[in-house]
Design a protein around this motif. Structure first.
Motif, short mmCIF file in Angstrom:
data_model
loop_
_atom_site.label_atom_id
_atom_site.label_comp_id
_atom_site.label_asym_id
_atom_site.label_seq_id
_atom_site.Cartn_x
_atom_site.Cartn_y
_atom_site.Cartn_z
N PHE A 12 59.91 -16.86 -53.73
CA PHE A 12 60.47 -17.71 -54.77
C PHE A 12 59.41 -18.59 -55.42
O PHE A 12 59.53 -18.98 -56.59
CB PHE A 12 61.61 -18.58 -54.21
N GLN A 59 70.69 -9.62 -50.45
CA GLN A 59 69.63 -10.02 -51.39
C GLN A 59 69.60 -9.15 -52.63
O GLN A 59 69.25 -9.62 -53.73
CB GLN A 59 68.27 -10.02 -50.70
N GLU A 80 72.35 -10.56 -54.86
CA GLU A 80 71.96 -11.89 -55.36
C GLU A 80 70.98 -11.78 -56.52
O GLU A 80 71.12 -12.48 -57.53
CB GLU A 80 71.34 -12.70 -54.21
N TRP A 81 70.00 -10.91 -56.38
CA TRP A 81 69.01 -10.78 -57.45
C TRP A 81 69.59 -10.08 -58.68
O TRP A 81 69.25 -10.42 -59.81
CB TRP A 81 67.78 -10.05 -56.93
N ARG A 85 71.53 -12.77 -60.48
CA ARG A 85 70.67 -13.78 -61.09
C ARG A 85 70.01 -13.27 -62.38
O ARG A 85 69.82 -14.01 -63.34
CB ARG A 85 69.59 -14.18 -60.09
N ASN A 141 70.16 -20.50 -57.52
CA ASN A 141 70.21 -19.68 -56.32
C ASN A 141 71.59 -19.06 -56.15
O ASN A 141 72.57 -19.58 -56.67
CB ASN A 141 69.88 -20.52 -55.08
N GLN A 169 77.14 -18.37 -56.90
CA GLN A 169 76.01 -18.38 -57.82
C GLN A 169 75.96 -19.71 -58.55
O GLN A 169 76.94 -20.16 -59.13
CB GLN A 169 76.12 -17.24 -58.85
N ARG A 225 68.91 -23.64 -48.92
CA ARG A 225 67.78 -22.81 -48.55
C ARG A 225 67.02 -23.49 -47.43
O ARG A 225 67.08 -24.69 -47.26
CB ARG A 225 66.82 -22.61 -49.73
N ILE A 260 67.55 -18.08 -48.32
CA ILE A 260 68.95 -18.44 -48.53
C ILE A 260 69.64 -18.54 -47.17
O ILE A 260 69.57 -17.63 -46.35
CB ILE A 260 69.66 -17.38 -49.40
#
Length: 597
Positions: A265, A460, A463-464, A467, A477, A494, A538, A544
């Motif tokens: 990150f 993950q 999540e990406w 995002r 995040n 989110q 985090r 996370i």
């Protein structure tokens, strides 16, 4: 290198070799820099060790509670010299998760001595009293003891051996029930050698970091490794980096840094936050090892950082993805500096079945970044039945070697499960990965993989994907996990920018998330919570905390600015709403409620 039996021997010898050379430089937020030479570090450590021995600290856990700064390194080294067991931890603060975490560490260690600085001694003493531990001695180490007792010349070697504990490393994310990894001098020395072999570090290297001193990568990789080598470390606070990421890069330039480490990150934050004007004045050409670890490494992050900072002389081959964990002291594997690194674009559907297969034309794919080759450990990948899997199959990573710690402090049950459950002395890491042509690819965490419709879904990845679908999510995040509400269901949290809280816009964003997950991952997303910035927790390394977010969600402690919840899930987390009706308890201007789609 010369053989040593303890890390203390190394530091004492480096002090004699390096003398007045900088061991450590701390960069204060006001622009000043504090320099600590090897001679000064050794003198301060010997003086503190005399005081600690007089307090009966040898062989005992000693809690180190310091703000970012050079005093922590002096005190940690003093604990080594005294044969005490250092326990790095954050300052407790007055509320929230940090207070809970440090209070848990205090209880778990049973420490009878706490070290801090004069600026925080009063608050630490108050915290000890309120925690019912008023008998614990709180020592401000930056207050001179000159004239009140023996000085550094009275120092005597405590007779520490290789299997004595050097420190306890509390794992990130542990709160009410923390786990302190018992790191011996043998573990620490073995891991330092593995790190050196992987990245070719020498006394001529210069290190820089903003990672907290109580984080394993910040402590072992960026503070202790330079001492082991006889090199120089440069440090700033994490808060300083987060406020202005360019400060980290500026320090790398100013001090001619060659090795610096950070989670994924941080590299992404630099890409998004460093301005063209700040970039124009940077020279990153001497940065030869940019270690990326402590959380999943993204190929898009690597490419974006390399492209963005090429103009400043940064070389793409300097990016070194790596893998490690506190239970193995720190380092396990890393990419070779100067190479382009190894990636594999594989068939996404096969990966969900725990197999590494070549990508198929027109089918979904996933690009994996190699964490390099293993150094100093024997590593194997095992299936649910504990049997070793062949290359190309995903399973749990198990490790054996001198870097693997002896277990968790005063926790026999957890120690047995992780360190003693596997015949042959292998550590169960809880991490999922796959070996291919000698390269290690990390795919996720065993406890965090969502199993839906018989498929493995890596949080993950979701999540990406979420995002990246909208600028409203780019700086926030996310956390993805599952809950059992009549059936296993996916939950997506989110963070959304404050300026994007128009009800209609939020509704559109939530539906887009559901569509994305349905189309790209082929699973239903009946639960989406758009939350305010800062909601998703985090760890200090940027991981996370999905387990914590799931716990808060199930406790009904999370409320979105916009929510789409399956009725069964809503009944699970907000039973009063189900009984009385949403409208009765919905405050004016409160959370927007969406419908299941």
């Amino acid at each position: 290198m010369t053989s040593y039996s303890t890390f203390t021997e190394v530091v004492r010898e480096r002090a004699g070799e390096r003398g007045g050379a900088d061991a450590h430089v701390f960069l204060h937020d006001d622009g000043t820099a504090e320099h600590v030479s090897y001679t000064a570090l050794d003198t301060a450590a010997r003086a503190l060790a005399v005081r600690l021995r007089a307090l009966g600290a040898q062989g005992e856990p000693v809690l180190l509670l310091y703000p970012p700064g050079a005093e922590f390194l002096r005190s940690f080294t003093g604990c080594l010299y005294a044969g005490a067991v250092a326990v790095p931890a954050p300052l407790p603060g007055d509320r929230g998760e940090r207070l809970q975490r440090v209070s848990g560490i205090l209880r778990d260690t049973g420490a009878r001595l706490v070290l801090t600085d004069a600026a925080n001694a009063a608050e630490v003493s108050l915290w000890l009293a309120m925690a019912g531990r008023g008998e614990v001695v709180c020592l401000a180490t930056d207050v001179s003891a000159a004239g009140t007792g023996p000085g550094p010349d009275a120092y005597e070697d405590p007779g520490t051996g290789p299997d004595d504990l050097a420190f306890l490393q509390y794992t990130s994310g542990s709160t009410s029930r923390p786990r302190g990894v018992m790191v011996s001098h043998r573990n620490l020395l073995a891991n330092q050698e593995a790190f050196r072999q992987a990245f070719g570090t020498t006394p001529d290297d210069r290190f820089a970091s903003w990672l907290p001193h109580y984080h394993d990568l910040g402590l072992i990789g960026q503070l202790l490794h330079p001492l082991w080598l006889g090199a120089t470390s440069v440090q700033m606070s994490a808060a300083s980096f987060v406020r202005r990421p360019a400060r980290w890069l500026r320090a790398i330039d100013t001090y001619g840094v060659t090795v610096s480490s950070a989670p994924d990150f941080a590299y992404d934050l630099c890409v998004r936050r460093v301005t063209d004007e700040q970039l124009a004045g940077l020279d990153l050409s001497r940065w030869r090892v940019a270690l990326n670890g402590a959380e999943p490494v993204r190929h898009r992050t690597l490419d974006a950082f390399a492209d963005r900072f090429a103009a400043a002389g940064f070389r793409r081959g300097s990016l070194c993805p790596a893998y490690g964990l506190a239970e193995a002291t720190l380092f396990v594997s890393g990419a070779v500096p100067g190479t382009a690194g190894v990636r594999r674009t594989v068939d996404a559907a096969a990966l969900e079945r725990d197999e590494l297969r070549p990508a198929r034309a027109g089918e979904p794919v996933r690009t994996l970044v190699s964490s390099g080759r293993v150094r100093g450990h024997e590593l194997r990948v095992t299936g649910p039945d504990g049997r070793e899997l062949p290359p190309g199959r995903v399973g749990e990573i198990e490790l054996r070697g001198d870097s693997v710690a002896g277990g968790y402090w005063r926790d026999r049950e957890e120690s047995e499960q992780a360190f003693g459950a596997v015949p042959g002395g292998f550590l169960r890491t809880g991490d999922l990965g796959v070996l291919d042509d000698g390269e290690l690819y990390i795919t996720g965490r065993l406890k965090e993989v969502a199993v839906l419709s018989g498929r493995n879904l890596y949080p993950q990845d979701v999540e990406w994907a979420v995002r990246e679908m909208s600028p409203a999510f780019a700086a926030g995040n996310g956390a993805v996990f599952t809950v059992d509400a009549e059936r296993e269901q996916l939950v997506v949290l989110q963070e959304v920018r404050a300026q994007d809280t128009d009800w209609e816009q939020l509704r559109v964003l939530a539906r887009r998330i559901q569509t994305l997950i349905g189309q790209d991952f082929e699973v239903p997303a009946g639960n989406v919570l758009l939350v305010r910035p800062g909601t998703v927790r985090r760890t200090t390394s940027g991981k996370i905390q999905r387990t914590l977010m799931r716990k808060l969600f199930l406790a009904g402690e999370l409320a979105g600015v916009y929510e789409v919840l399956d009725p069964a899930v809503r009944g699970l987390i907000r039973p009063w709403n189900t009984l009385l009706g949403n409208d009765l308890l919905q405050p004016a201007g409160g959370t927007a409620q969406g419908t299941v789609w």
